[in-house]
Design a protein around this motif. Structure first.
Motif, mmCIF file in Angstrom:
data_model
loop_
_atom_site.group_PDB
_atom_site.id
_atom_site.type_symbol
_atom_site.label_atom_id
_atom_site.label_comp_id
_atom_site.label_asym_id
_atom_site.label_seq_id
_atom_site.Cartn_x
_atom_site.Cartn_y
_atom_site.Cartn_z
ATOM 1 N N GLU A 87 1.352 -0.697 0.258
ATOM 2 C CA GLU A 87 0.099 0.048 0.166
ATOM 3 C C GLU A 87 0.416 1.532 0.012
ATOM 4 O OE1 GLU A 87 -2.844 -0.055 2.953
ATOM 5 O OE2 GLU A 87 -4.045 -1.908 2.332
ATOM 6 N N ALA A 126 3.409 6.376 5.906
ATOM 7 C CA ALA A 126 4.100 4.899 5.930
ATOM 8 C C ALA A 126 3.747 3.796 4.769
ATOM 9 C CB ALA A 126 3.982 4.408 7.718
ATOM 10 N N ARG A 128 2.629 0.307 3.473
ATOM 11 C CA ARG A 128 2.388 -1.078 4.551
ATOM 12 C C ARG A 128 2.540 -2.169 3.957
ATOM 13 N NH1 ARG A 128 -3.494 -1.010 5.974
ATOM 14 N NH2 ARG A 128 -2.782 -2.129 7.683
ATOM 15 N N THR A 144 2.279 -9.385 9.758
ATOM 16 C CA THR A 144 1.885 -8.983 8.510
ATOM 17 C C THR A 144 0.770 -7.911 8.272
ATOM 18 O OG1 THR A 144 1.438 -10.193 6.913
ATOM 19 C CG2 THR A 144 4.046 -9.787 7.184
ATOM 20 N N PRO A 145 0.912 -6.226 8.095
ATOM 21 C CA PRO A 145 1.532 -6.000 7.240
ATOM 22 C C PRO A 145 2.743 -5.812 8.185
ATOM 23 C CG PRO A 145 -0.618 -4.281 7.620
ATOM 24 C CD PRO A 145 -0.335 -5.800 8.355
ATOM 25 N N SER A 147 5.328 -2.186 8.379
ATOM 26 C CA SER A 147 5.195 -1.122 8.145
ATOM 27 C C SER A 147 6.193 -0.220 8.396
ATOM 28 C CB SER A 147 4.144 0.113 9.496
ATOM 29 O OG SER A 147 4.210 1.177 9.494
ATOM 30 N N PRO A 149 7.636 3.534 7.736
ATOM 31 C CA PRO A 149 7.740 4.916 7.559
ATOM 32 C C PRO A 149 8.747 5.684 6.338
ATOM 33 C CG PRO A 149 7.592 4.015 10.379
ATOM 34 C CD PRO A 149 8.246 3.244 8.871
#
Length: 391
Positions: A87, A126, A128, A144-145, A147, A149
């Protein structure tokens, strides 16, 4: 933005859409059932600090890696596909892929960002990252996910003040110039400007546009469009700059702007550059030479033969009488590209070395060239020449 990368593991050999180093474990379930999300989990995740400065335009952050361990029954991955689902709200990532170590530890997730076209500002958020056993990601691996940043500052890039293109126009036989400002990125160490031709894109070849750069009082490029045939040309202004961010990352930035150069017809079939020639020499000098470029408006090679030279009698402008002394020699040759060359040689004393020399003063003449244009029309083209003899 969300995208999916696939990774398939097999007991004997690894295969993947992007890159696989190997797959761990041996054997596996015979019924082909998928493991649950918690059968294999991601642990000991090492996430890098994704904090960078990039420049406006097509610059990007460096590739980075996430390293993690896998726990659980790794044999359940044999023959299965691992999907990497990212994402990515700011459209940073070009692709992501997994490199398995062959065991539980040291497995690597590689993230390759785009050279994205960001505008000046601040990107903070961030990524994902899901590791899943199906495309819809209904069975993610445990924990998971992941992250990741990021904190990205987009600095001003390399630009010209002209915008999308630079327009220049001149009448046939004339010249023009324009100056465009250059915005340099912060941390610029050096910059250059060049003209490159677009012949490969289907436009006519021309070297009629040249440039000069300046840094004071502010960076700028002056484009000088010279003599060329009637028509439309599109060379490009290409800028390059080397800049360094506050973190020490050195970046080569490039910016290209088309130049739309139009030469309009004036009714004149041919022109000469320079428009006239002037010689100055002492009476003791033997000879001085000059060359003149002659261009036909259509760009087709004209046939410019020297027809005759007329030596002007004394007139109101104060020119002197040469008294029958033929002080000028003229000839023409076909040159490269669209031009012919008129060669001139002036002499204040006879070339034979015998006879009297011209007295100090100014002498005028006109060289007449027979211009045969592309359509077959014939005209006499006058070209003024002046000789000043000093004591």
């Amino acid at each position: 933005m969300t995208f999916i990368a696939r990774l398939r593991c097999a007991a004997a050999q690894a295969a993947a859409v992007f890159l696989v180093a190997g797959c761990g474990g041996g054997g596996g379930g015979s019924d082909g059932s998928l493991p649950t999300a918690h059968s294999v989990s991601v642990t000991n995740v090492q996430v890098p600090a994704v904090k960078h400065e990039v420049f406006e335009g097509y610059d990007g952050i460096p590739k980075f890696q996430v390293v993690a361990d896998l726990t659980g029954d790794l044999s359940q991955l044999n023959g299965k596909t691992i999907f990497v689902n990212v994402e990515d709200p700011d459209h940073l990532v070009a692709q992501a892929y997994v490199i398995l170590s062959g065991g539980a530890s040291g497995n690597t997730l590689v993230i390759e960002p785009w050279n994205f076209n960001a505008t000046v500002g601040h990107l903070k958020g961030a990524l994902r990252i899901f590791l899943c056993l199906d495309a819809a990601c209904t069975t993610p691996l445990g924990n998971t996910p992941i992250s990741v940043p990021y904190d990205i500052t987009v600095l001003p890039g390399l630009k010209v003040s002209a915008g999308e293109s630079i327009d220049m126009q001149a009448a046939f036989g004339g010249t023009t110039q324009t100056t465009v400002g250059v915005t340099l990125p912060p941390g610029t160490q050096s910059w250059e400007a060049h003209i490159w031709n677009s012949q490969s894109l289907g436009f006519p070849t021309t070297d009629a546009v040249t440039l000069e750069t300046t840094n004071a009082p502010s960076p700028a490029v002056t484009l000088k469009a010279g003599l060329t045939r009637v028509g439309k040309f599109q060379p490009f202004l290409a800028l390059t700059a080397t800049a360094v961010t506050s973190t020490g990352r050195q970046v080569l930035l490039q910016q290209t702007t088309p130049i739309n150069y139009t030469i309009t017809a004036t009714g004149s079939g041919a022109v000469a550059q320079p428009a006239s020639s002037t010689f100055t020499m002492p009476v003791s000098s033997r000879v001085d030479v000059a060359t003149v470029r002659v261009l036909e408006a259509s760009g087709v090679h004209p046939i410019n033969l020297v027809d005759h030279i007329e030596y002007l009698p004394p007139g109101a402008s104060g020119n002197a009488n040469a008294g029958g002394f033929e002080w000028l020699v003229a000839s023409s040759t076909m040159d490269a590209q669209d031009f012919d060359t008129l060669s001139l040689a002036a002499h204040a004393c006879p070339l034979s070395g015998t006879g009297g020399c011209l007295a100090p003063g100014r002498y005028d003449a006109i060289v007449y060239m027979t211009n045969v244009a592309a359509n077959g029309s014939v005209t006499l083209m006058p070209y003024p020449v002046s000789l000043t003899v000093t004591p």
